[in-house]
Design an enzyme around this catalytic site. Structure first.
Site, PDB file in Angstrom:
ATOM      1  N   TYR A 137      -0.133  24.283  -2.518  1.00  0.00           N
ATOM      2  CA  TYR A 137       1.313  24.287  -2.758  1.00  0.00           C
ATOM      3  C   TYR A 137       2.021  22.940  -2.603  1.00  0.00           C
ATOM      4  O   TYR A 137       2.784  22.542  -3.474  1.00  0.00           O
ATOM      5  CB  TYR A 137       1.951  25.311  -1.807  1.00  0.00           C
ATOM      6  N   CYS A 164      -3.647  29.526   8.621  1.00  0.00           N
ATOM      7  CA  CYS A 164      -2.577  30.451   8.241  1.00  0.00           C
ATOM      8  C   CYS A 164      -3.119  31.648   7.459  1.00  0.00           C
ATOM      9  O   CYS A 164      -2.418  32.640   7.287  1.00  0.00           O
ATOM     10  CB  CYS A 164      -1.468  29.730   7.479  1.00  0.00           C
ATOM     11  N   CYS A 206       7.413  16.000   5.989  1.00  0.00           N
ATOM     12  CA  CYS A 206       7.630  14.568   5.840  1.00  0.00           C
ATOM     13  C   CYS A 206       6.692  13.936   4.821  1.00  0.00           C
ATOM     14  O   CYS A 206       5.626  14.461   4.530  1.00  0.00           O
ATOM     15  CB  CYS A 206       7.394  13.837   7.162  1.00  0.00           C
ATOM     16  N   CYS A 248      -8.667  23.200   7.200  1.00  0.00           N
ATOM     17  CA  CYS A 248      -7.904  24.112   8.051  1.00  0.00           C
ATOM     18  C   CYS A 248      -7.443  25.258   7.155  1.00  0.00           C
ATOM     19  O   CYS A 248      -6.848  25.020   6.104  1.00  0.00           O
ATOM     20  CB  CYS A 248      -6.689  23.425   8.672  1.00  0.00           C
ATOM     21  N   GLY A 268      10.291  16.128   1.417  1.00  0.00           N
ATOM     22  CA  GLY A 268      11.418  16.175   2.348  1.00  0.00           C
ATOM     23  C   GLY A 268      12.657  15.627   1.684  1.00  0.00           C
ATOM     24  O   GLY A 268      12.620  14.526   1.140  1.00  0.00           O
ATOM     25  N   ASN A 322       4.224  11.808   9.670  1.00  0.00           N
ATOM     26  CA  ASN A 322       4.216  13.111   9.027  1.00  0.00           C
ATOM     27  C   ASN A 322       3.308  14.002   9.863  1.00  0.00           C
ATOM     28  O   ASN A 322       2.165  13.647  10.113  1.00  0.00           O
ATOM     29  CB  ASN A 322       3.672  12.966   7.599  1.00  0.00           C
TER      30      ASN A 322
HETATM   31  S1  SF4 Z   1      -2.264  26.435   9.276  1.00  0.00           S
HETATM   32 FE1  SF4 Z   1      -2.170  26.527   7.008  1.00  0.00          FE
HETATM   33  S2  SF4 Z   1      -0.402  25.231   6.462  1.00  0.00           S
HETATM   34 FE2  SF4 Z   1      -0.974  24.718   8.578  1.00  0.00          FE
HETATM   35  S3  SF4 Z   1      -2.370  22.992   8.464  1.00  0.00           S
HETATM   36 FE3  SF4 Z   1      -3.640  24.849   8.488  1.00  0.00          FE
HETATM   37  S4  SF4 Z   1      -3.907  25.375   6.301  1.00  0.00           S
HETATM   38 FE4  SF4 Z   1      -2.220  23.927   6.414  1.00  0.00          FE
END
Ligand code: SF4
Length: 504
Positions: free
Chosen positions: A289, A482, A44, A479, A70, A144
């Site tokens: 990205y 992933c 979003c 974060c 989106g 979002n």
């Molecule tokens: S897990 Fe990856 S894609 Fe999701 S919020 Fe964390 S860094 Fe971003």
């Protein structure tokens, strides 16, 4: 869409089962994902405008700039202080909001939203903004992100008499506001936001006020800016990315802070921290990205980060070659940085067709790798006889990467070396990015050399995690779940983090 979520990682923390609604559920519908199932999608983009005589048109322009976040539905709600109108539709912003439609959204305040969505009728029902009459008055809301602890909240609200019109998490927030015992609206909003867990950047509007807020960890971006008007009264704008301000000639002011609730009224801007002391974990993948390179998010230009990712990648895993070629569009900035650092020529050896829609008529005879070929085409004279370094921003399942490598080799490249401007994606996202489960992520199940063999490249290298931190200005506040599997919240979907072959 109901997902089973568990609080805590098995074997590490409490495993008590919880049920939650995935709030901005996405079934990616772009051609590439339909054809290849191998890309990641943001879910979003949000905008808000206060203090402009034609606020809906400003929201429209902002959403137009956020279309990359989106493309399945969009909506704008506007208020003139008395009447709050709301129009939503399926499709692109420019398809939904013609002059005639915008004329039905009068007022000096507006919020807007663009999203990926589920298919079918429920998609329009859940398109945002959502407008709801509540005990606290009429509220329109758009968000979002992805909230994770809503199952219990929803049951509790239903027991208290709440009647839900949608399955959206936005509505749960409004119902929490409506059922809050806090005296004022702003207290009720703060009270409600402190009860929900997950990733969210939210804009809200009543008949006479705009609110904007981010979750306490600041997962998703939200910027604030202003248009300086001749009469001295600034128009205040909010958007998921600062690129939305440029069309409005708005100045970037600052980010809405994690855990901050901003209120804009006729009297000006006020702010409060509804949550403090939670470590920041902003999504680093926005810089890799999702966000546009002309955006400044989390206080940093995306272009600068991507350029540095490319340079760092060249330092970490340079290889003798003749030319550096980006996988367009998102690989372009990193490829420029790589080429400059490596002292190699940068060439657009792959051309992207920007006009590919969701539907297409397949040729009578099935063409191998049709989906990718429709979207990308090699420039033969730039690739023939060359040792090519291809720069891309991720490998998800590996199938699209293999098709692109084949395409470059088929155009005459003598060697194809794939370089990825972030670490291997080994774990799914629960914070608003549509990722496959672990069992479908190739890097979670194969070594780098096995991936190289699968995609048929001569060599393959990823940017290191330290290199990514360095490119993004430092280690603190990101974060990176992933890439590491270490989640900043306790809420994860256990089924999604099982490796291939494992059963629940
Ligand atoms: S897990 Fe990856 S894609 Fe999701 S919020 Fe964390 S860094 Fe971003």
């Amino acid at each position: 869409m109901i997902r089973r979520l568990y609080q805590g990682v098995p074997g590490v923390a409490d495993n008590s089962r919880q049920e939650a609604l995935s709030l901005c559920p996405s079934v990616p519908l772009s051609l590439e994902s339909v054809a290849e199932g191998d890309t990641l999608h943001e879910e979003c983009g949000v905008v808000a405008i206060h203090g402009h005589y034609d606020a809906a048109r400003q929201a429209y322009l902002s959403l137009y700039a956020l279309q990359h976040r989106g493309q399945e539905s969009a909506g704008i709600a506007a208020s003139d202080g008395q009447r709050l109108s709301n129009i939503k539709g399926m499709g692109l912003v420019s398809e939904i909001f013609t002059d005639d439609v915008l004329a039905k959204l009068p007022g000096h305040m507006a919020i807007g939203h663009t999203r990926y969505s589920t298919t079918g009728d429920s998609a329009l029902l859940n398109a945002q903004p959502i407008r709801l009459e509540s005990a606290k008055g009429l509220i329109a809301i758009a968000h979002n992100g992805n909230l994770v602890n809503l199952g219990n909240l929803r049951s509790r609200l239903e027991r208290d008499g709440a009647y839900f019109q949608t399955t959206s998490d936005s509505e749960i927030i409004v119902q929490l506001i409506a059922h809050s015992i806090a005296g004022s609206l702003v207290d009720a909003i703060a009270d409600s936001l402190s009860q929900v867990e997950g990733a969210f950047s939210i804009v809200m509007m009543t008949r006479d006020r705009i609110f904007a807020a981010r979750d306490p960890r600041g997962f998703r971006p939200l910027s604030m800016g202003r248009i300086r008007n001749l009469d001295g009264r600034d128009t205040i704008v909010f958007a998921s990315e600062s690129c939305a301000f440029d069309l409005l000639r708005a100045e970037y002011d600052r980010d809405v802070l994690p855990g901050e609730l901003v209120m804009v009224t006729e009297d000006g801007v006020t702010s409060r921290q509804y949550s403090t002391g939670v470590p920041r974990s902003s999504c680093i993948f926005e810089h890799v990205y999702f966000a546009r390179p002309d955006s400044k998010i989390y206080g940093r230009w995306v272009q600068e980060s991507r350029d540095q990712m490319g340079r760092q990648l060249a330092r970490e895993s340079g290889v003798p070659a003749d030319v550096v070629v980006p996988v367009p569009d998102s690989g372009v900035t990193a490829a420029i940085g790589y080429a400059e650092e490596a002292g190699l020529p940068f060439r657009f050896g792959l051309i992207r067709n920007h006009y590919v829609g969701r539907t297409f008529i397949e040729p009578e005879q099935r063409v191998r790798d049709f989906g990718v070929k429709l979207k990308l085409n090699p420039v033969h004279n730039l690739l023939e006889g060359k040792r090519v370094i291809l720069i891309d921003d991720s490998i998800i399942r590996g199938t699209t990467s293999r098709k692109i490598v084949r395409m470059v080799r088929g155009a005459g490249a003598t060697e194809v070396h794939l370089r990825i401007s972030c670490p291997p994606t080994i774990s799914p996202c629960f914070y608003g990015v549509d990722t496959p489960s672990k069992r479908d992520l190739i890097a979670a199940n194969k070594t780098i050399d096995e991936i190289r063999q699968f995609i048929e490249a001569d060599s393959l290298a990823y940017l290191s995690l330290d290199g990514l931190y360095q490119a993004c200005g430092g280690k603190a506040g990101w974060c990176v779940a992933c890439y590491t599997g270490n989640y900043p919240t306790q809420w994860v979907d256990v089924e999604d983090i099982l490796p291939a072959g494992a059963a629940v």
